[in-house]
Design a protein around this motif. Structure first.
Motif, mmCIF file in Angstrom:
data_model
loop_
_atom_site.group_PDB
_atom_site.id
_atom_site.type_symbol
_atom_site.label_atom_id
_atom_site.label_comp_id
_atom_site.label_asym_id
_atom_site.label_seq_id
_atom_site.Cartn_x
_atom_site.Cartn_y
_atom_site.Cartn_z
ATOM 1 N N LYS A 196 -51.241 -10.541 -9.435
ATOM 2 C CA LYS A 196 -51.813 -10.704 -8.100
ATOM 3 C C LYS A 196 -52.685 -9.511 -7.722
ATOM 4 C CE LYS A 196 -48.811 -13.861 -5.546
ATOM 5 N NZ LYS A 196 -47.856 -14.003 -4.419
ATOM 6 N N LYS A 197 -52.328 -8.337 -8.230
ATOM 7 C CA LYS A 197 -53.092 -7.126 -7.913
ATOM 8 C C LYS A 197 -54.450 -7.117 -8.615
ATOM 9 C CE LYS A 197 -48.947 -4.289 -7.257
ATOM 10 N NZ LYS A 197 -48.157 -3.136 -7.784
ATOM 11 N N ARG A 198 -54.560 -7.904 -9.697
ATOM 12 C CA ARG A 198 -55.816 -8.024 -10.454
ATOM 13 C C ARG A 198 -56.388 -6.663 -10.843
ATOM 14 N NH1 ARG A 198 -57.650 -13.248 -10.161
ATOM 15 N NH2 ARG A 198 -56.757 -14.548 -8.520
ATOM 16 N N THR A 199 -55.527 -5.783 -11.308
ATOM 17 C CA THR A 199 -55.981 -4.450 -11.709
ATOM 18 C C THR A 199 -56.390 -4.397 -13.179
ATOM 19 O OG1 THR A 199 -53.671 -3.848 -12.184
ATOM 20 C CG2 THR A 199 -54.540 -3.295 -10.004
ATOM 21 N N GLY A 200 -56.045 -5.457 -13.929
ATOM 22 C CA GLY A 200 -56.340 -5.454 -15.354
ATOM 23 C C GLY A 200 -55.407 -4.520 -16.100
ATOM 24 N N GLY A 201 -55.745 -4.236 -17.324
ATOM 25 C CA GLY A 201 -54.924 -3.317 -18.104
ATOM 26 C C GLY A 201 -53.576 -3.913 -18.457
ATOM 27 N N PHE A 202 -52.572 -3.039 -18.530
ATOM 28 C CA PHE A 202 -51.243 -3.455 -18.971
ATOM 29 C C PHE A 202 -50.213 -3.141 -17.894
ATOM 30 C CE2 PHE A 202 -53.754 -2.001 -22.593
ATOM 31 C CZ PHE A 202 -53.810 -3.163 -23.343
ATOM 32 N N ILE A 203 -49.265 -4.033 -17.699
ATOM 33 C CA ILE A 203 -48.205 -3.805 -16.736
ATOM 34 C C ILE A 203 -47.271 -2.714 -17.274
ATOM 35 C CG2 ILE A 203 -46.909 -5.760 -17.716
ATOM 36 C CD1 ILE A 203 -45.613 -6.121 -14.954
ATOM 37 N N ARG A 204 -47.011 -1.702 -16.457
ATOM 38 C CA ARG A 204 -46.204 -0.568 -16.909
ATOM 39 C C ARG A 204 -45.147 -0.196 -15.887
ATOM 40 N NH1 ARG A 204 -48.290 1.981 -21.419
ATOM 41 N NH2 ARG A 204 -46.154 2.740 -21.527
ATOM 42 N N ASN A 205 -44.555 -1.198 -15.252
ATOM 43 C CA ASN A 205 -43.489 -0.904 -14.302
ATOM 44 C C ASN A 205 -42.341 -1.885 -14.501
ATOM 45 O OD1 ASN A 205 -45.625 -2.720 -12.853
ATOM 46 N ND2 ASN A 205 -43.684 -3.157 -11.824
ATOM 47 N N GLY A 206 -41.181 -1.544 -13.928
ATOM 48 C CA GLY A 206 -40.007 -2.400 -14.037
ATOM 49 C C GLY A 206 -39.564 -2.560 -15.488
ATOM 50 N N LEU A 207 -39.175 -3.765 -15.851
ATOM 51 C CA LEU A 207 -38.737 -4.046 -17.218
ATOM 52 C C LEU A 207 -39.861 -3.849 -18.223
ATOM 53 C CD1 LEU A 207 -36.662 -7.281 -16.484
ATOM 54 C CD2 LEU A 207 -35.732 -5.053 -17.155
ATOM 55 N N TRP A 208 -41.101 -3.968 -17.748
ATOM 56 C CA TRP A 208 -42.266 -3.881 -18.632
ATOM 57 C C TRP A 208 -42.678 -2.438 -18.929
ATOM 58 C CZ3 TRP A 208 -44.278 -8.598 -20.283
ATOM 59 C CH2 TRP A 208 -43.808 -9.723 -19.588
ATOM 60 N N LYS A 209 -42.003 -1.499 -18.318
ATOM 61 C CA LYS A 209 -42.373 -0.097 -18.534
ATOM 62 C C LYS A 209 -42.177 0.309 -19.984
ATOM 63 C CE LYS A 209 -41.713 4.552 -16.671
ATOM 64 N NZ LYS A 209 -41.038 5.364 -15.640
ATOM 65 N N TYR A 210 -41.103 -0.205 -20.580
ATOM 66 C CA TYR A 210 -40.792 0.167 -21.953
ATOM 67 C C TYR A 210 -40.812 -1.022 -22.920
ATOM 68 C CZ TYR A 210 -39.096 4.343 -19.559
ATOM 69 O OH TYR A 210 -39.000 5.464 -18.785
ATOM 70 N N SER A 211 -40.977 -2.243 -22.399
ATOM 71 C CA SER A 211 -40.956 -3.434 -23.247
ATOM 72 C C SER A 211 -42.217 -4.261 -23.030
ATOM 73 C CB SER A 211 -39.723 -4.288 -22.924
ATOM 74 O OG SER A 211 -39.802 -5.549 -23.548
ATOM 75 N N ARG A 212 -42.783 -4.773 -24.123
ATOM 76 C CA ARG A 212 -43.977 -5.619 -24.004
ATOM 77 C C ARG A 212 -43.606 -7.076 -23.709
ATOM 78 N NH1 ARG A 212 -44.807 -3.038 -28.697
ATOM 79 N NH2 ARG A 212 -44.927 -4.935 -29.990
ATOM 80 N N HIS A 213 -42.366 -7.470 -24.031
ATOM 81 C CA HIS A 213 -41.980 -8.872 -23.882
ATOM 82 C C HIS A 213 -40.537 -9.031 -23.384
ATOM 83 C CE1 HIS A 213 -45.657 -9.775 -26.101
ATOM 84 N NE2 HIS A 213 -45.259 -8.912 -27.016
ATOM 85 N N PRO A 214 -40.197 -8.447 -22.237
ATOM 86 C CA PRO A 214 -38.817 -8.595 -21.743
ATOM 87 C C PRO A 214 -38.475 -10.039 -21.383
ATOM 88 C CG PRO A 214 -40.219 -7.603 -20.063
ATOM 89 C CD PRO A 214 -41.021 -7.640 -21.332
ATOM 90 N N ASN A 215 -39.492 -10.833 -21.005
ATOM 91 C CA ASN A 215 -39.247 -12.249 -20.699
ATOM 92 C C ASN A 215 -38.808 -13.000 -21.952
ATOM 93 O OD1 ASN A 215 -41.853 -11.726 -21.710
ATOM 94 N ND2 ASN A 215 -42.710 -13.561 -20.769
ATOM 95 N N TYR A 216 -39.393 -12.671 -23.084
ATOM 96 C CA TYR A 216 -38.990 -13.310 -24.346
ATOM 97 C C TYR A 216 -37.580 -12.878 -24.749
ATOM 98 C CZ TYR A 216 -43.871 -14.768 -25.068
ATOM 99 O OH TYR A 216 -45.114 -15.346 -24.948
ATOM 100 N N LEU A 217 -37.239 -11.629 -24.469
ATOM 101 C CA LEU A 217 -35.882 -11.159 -24.754
ATOM 102 C C LEU A 217 -34.869 -11.992 -23.980
ATOM 103 C CD1 LEU A 217 -33.843 -9.148 -25.963
ATOM 104 C CD2 LEU A 217 -34.286 -7.665 -23.977
ATOM 105 N N GLY A 218 -35.168 -12.280 -22.705
ATOM 106 C CA GLY A 218 -34.275 -13.112 -21.905
ATOM 107 C C GLY A 218 -34.121 -14.497 -22.505
#
Length: 284
Positions: A196-218
Motif C-alpha cells: 500500500k505504501k508503494r515504496t518499491g524495493g524489498f519489505i524489511r520489517n516484521g517477519l520479513w526482516k530476516y525471511s524472504r518467504h515467511p508466508n510460505y513457511l506458514g
C-alpha cells in the motif's frame, strides 16, 4: 470483457464456477465404485478439470487460484457429514483446515481484482512455453497443486473415516497448525501494508526482516502439523506424510525459486538475499 473487468461480476463468476466444480466432484464421488481415497482422488481431478475448462473459457488460469484453499474445506466437510464419530481427533484437523482455508481464501479475495487480471507466474509460463502452454496449464498450474493438496488433506480424511482416539501428539501438532496459520496471516498482512505504501524495493520489517518467504513457511508448517497429528494416532499410516513432504518440495523447488527470480529484477536483490534467510525469520 466489460464483465471480466468488473470485480463483483468476477466474484460471481468464480462462485458459479466453483459450485459447478464442487457438484461435479460430489456426483462423481457418489457414483465411482472404488475405495474412498481413490473415489476422492478421481472426483478431485474431475472438479479440477471442470475448473480448467472455465479457465480456458475466460482465458485466465487464475480462475484456479482459490481452488488450493477451497478444496480441503469442501473435502473435510463432506466426509464429516458421513463420519461415524466426530470426536476430538476428528474435530482438531477439521478446525485447523477450516481456519486455514477461510483465511487463505479471504486473502485471495482481498487481492483479487477481477478476471482480467492473471497471476504473473501464469503469464510468464505462457510466454515461455508457447504452444505447449495448454498442457503446462492443465498439468502444472491445475493438476499438480490439486494432487498435492489432496495428499495433504488425506490424513484428516482418514481420521474422519476410521475414527481413531486422540492423544497428546494430535493436540501438540494441532497447535503447530494453528500457529502456522497465524504466521502466514501475519506475513500476508505485513506484505499488504508494505504494498500500500508503494515504496518499491524489498519489505524489511516484521517477519520479513530476516525471511524472504515467511508466508510460505506458514503454509509448509500448516500441513506438517495436520500430517504429524494424524501419524501420532495412526502411526501405521506414516506414508500419508507424503502430502506434507510434497508440499514442502513444491515450495522449495518451484514456488520459492520463481518468486526469487521475479524479485531478482529489482536492484539490490543480491544484497537482500545475502542478508535474509529463505524461510525462517531468524537473524542471519
Amino acid at each position: 470483457m466489460k464483465i471480466l473487468k468488473n470485480r463483483v461480476a468476477s466474484f460471481i463468476i468464480i462462485f458459479l464456477v466453483y459450485a459447478i466444480a464442487a457438484a461435479s466432484g460430489v456426483v462423481s464421488y457418489i457414483f465411482l465404485p472404488f475405495d474412498f481415497w481413490l473415489n476422492l482422488l478421481l472426483a478431485d481431478v474431475i472438479a479440477t478439470a471442470v475448473t480448467f475448462i472455465f479457465s480456458l473459457i475466460f482465458g485466465n488460469a487464475s480462475v484456479y487460484d482459490p481452488y488450493w484453499s477451497v478444496q480441503p474445506i469442501v473435502i473435510v466437510i463432506a466426509f464429516a457429514i458421513k463420519a461415524p464419530v466426530l470426536g476430538v481427533a476428528q474435530l482438531l484437523p477439521m478446525i485447523a483446515i477450516f481456519i486455514w482455508g477461510v483465511r487463505l481464501t479471504a486473502n485471495w479475495a482481498y487481492t483479487f481484482h477481477g478476471l482480467e487480471h492473471q497471476d504473473w507466474r501464469y503469464t510468464m509460463l505462457k510466454q515461455n512455453t508457447g504452444k505447449a502452454y495448454p498442457l503446462v496449464n492443465f498439468l502444472g498450474i491445475h493438476l499438480v497443486p490439486t494432487l498435492i493438496v489432496y495428499l495433504c488433506t488425506l490424513p484428516a480424511v482418514f481420521t474422519l473415516v476410521y475414527s481413531p482416539e486422540f492423544n497428546a501428539g494430535s493436540i501438540v501438532f494441532f497447535i503447530l497448525s494453528i500457529l502456522a496459520v497465524v504466521l502466514q496471516g501475519t506475513a500476508d498482512i505485513e506484505m499488504h501494508a508494505f504494498r500500500k505504501k508503494r515504496t518499491g524495493g524489498f519489505i524489511r520489517n516484521g517477519l520479513w526482516k530476516y525471511s524472504r518467504h515467511p508466508n510460505y513457511l506458514g503454509e509448509i508448517l500448516m500441513w506438517w502439523g495436520v500430517g504429524l497429528a494424524f501419524v501420532c494416532i495412526m502411526p501405521e499410516h506414516w506414508y500419508l506424510l507424503g502430502g506434507a513432504l510434497a508440499n514442502t518440495l513444491l515450495f522449495l523447488f518451484i514456488s520459492i525459486p520463481l518468486a526469487d527470480r521475479h524479485q531478482a529484477r529489482k536492484e539490490g536483490f543480491e544484497e537482500y538475499k545475502a542478508s535474509t534467510r529463505m524461510l525462517f525469520p531468524i537473524k542471519k
